[in-house]
Design a protein around this motif. Structure first.
Motif: not given
Ligand SMILES: [Zn+2]
Length: 300
Positions: A25-35, A73-91
């Motif tokens: 997971l940390s490898e994927q989070l740091a990877h430049r191809e990850t979205r 979220l998973g892998l799609w077309e050879d890339r890892a995808y993560f969801a991130l919610d920014l709801s705590q930020h006003e803008t």
């Protein structure tokens, strides 16, 4: 997946076996191809129309990750995808510091997106909603924390330590027909003329077939049998899984309650085949399983 409904069939590999693999997971989070698939207060990040949109905006890692809790979220077309919610930020857009992006309701752009993009946005929206609603333990009331790459929330009270898993609420949606006619209904508050199939939530201790028959009877007074499964659709608006059925009418007289529905009518197959949407009758949205149920029935 052939003929999948909108928001499904995107070909995402959920790699659930990796959710406990901290090193991967940390490898994927740091990877430049990850979205990263960003959400904010029930909305998804998309490209604005005047850029190249509409399209999903998938961002490479950036400062916006600080303090957030990404969900794999998973892998799609050879890339890892993560969801991130920014709801705590006003803008949140200021935080991203990029032009040509906006947060919008997925239903506004969903039908225009490629399947994979629509599926990822729906998945991100659904899981963000669940996290937001399960910040405290339903057993003891202590705060929970995200574990297993965001697919479990664990109670932080050691004496309790209950695990809470992402929820999806099953809802049945059914086209009632008597062979050559089908039943479509209008709900108060819907746009003029829009008529759709009946739908409702499955209750505890109830089978899907029973839920279909109960909802049809409660809303229209019609008795049904021969309940057959059609297909399903993830519908994270906010947390449903739509389970689509056909049901054959055993009675014809319609009685609407005026509250849940204000109109229901039988429509001839021949009439519907020759009809274009207008103020007297509009079929449901193109990305909905309701539309699919009607269109597939017309072809039968
Ligand atoms: Zn607890």
């Amino acid at each position: 997946m052939k003929n999948a409904n909108f928001y499904a069939g995107g070909g995402i590999d959920r790699v659930s076996v990796r959710r406990k693999d901290a090193a991967w997971l940390s490898e994927q989070l740091a990877h430049r191809e990850t979205r990263f698939v960003l959400t904010w207060r029930g909305q998804n990040l998309v490209l604005t129309k005047d850029s190249t949109g509409p399209g999903a905006a998938f961002l490479p890692r950036g400062d916006f990750l600080e303090g957030g809790e990404p969900v794999l979220l998973g892998l799609w077309e050879d890339r890892a995808y993560f969801a991130l919610d920014l709801s705590q930020h006003e803008t949140p857009l200021e935080r991203l510091g990029m032009a040509a992006l906006e947060f919008t309701d997925l239903r506004r752009v969903g039908p225009l997106l490629p399947r994979g993009e629509g599926s990822l946005l729906a998945y991100a929206r659904g899981i963000a909603y669940w996290h937001e609603r399960h910040r405290f333990c339903g057993v003891c009331g202590a705060p929970t924390r995200s574990e297993e790459a965001g697919h479990v929330r664990r109670c932080t009270n050691a004496a309790c330590a209950a695990s809470h898993f992402p929820r999806t609420d099953p809802a049945v949606i059914m086209l009632v027909h008597d062979g050559e006619r089908c039943l479509l209904a209008h709900k108060p508050g819907w746009p003029g003329g829009m008529h759709s199939t009946l739908a409702g939530f499955v209750e505890p201790g109830e089978s899907l077939e029973e839920a279909v028959a109960r909802e049809v009877f409660e809303e229209t007074g019609i008795l049904v049998d021969e309940v057959t499964y059609h297909s399903s659709q993830p519908w994270p608006f906010p947390a449903s899984l739509m389970l689509g059925f056909y049901a054959r009418a055993r009675s014809r007289a319609i009685q609407v309650d005026g509250e849940e529905l204000d109109d229901a009518q039988w429509y001839e197959r021949r009439f519907l085949l020759g009809h274009n949407d207008d103020d007297s009758l509009r079929l449901p949205r193109r990305d909905s399983i309701a539309r699919r149920l009607v269109e597939d029935w017309l072809k039968r």
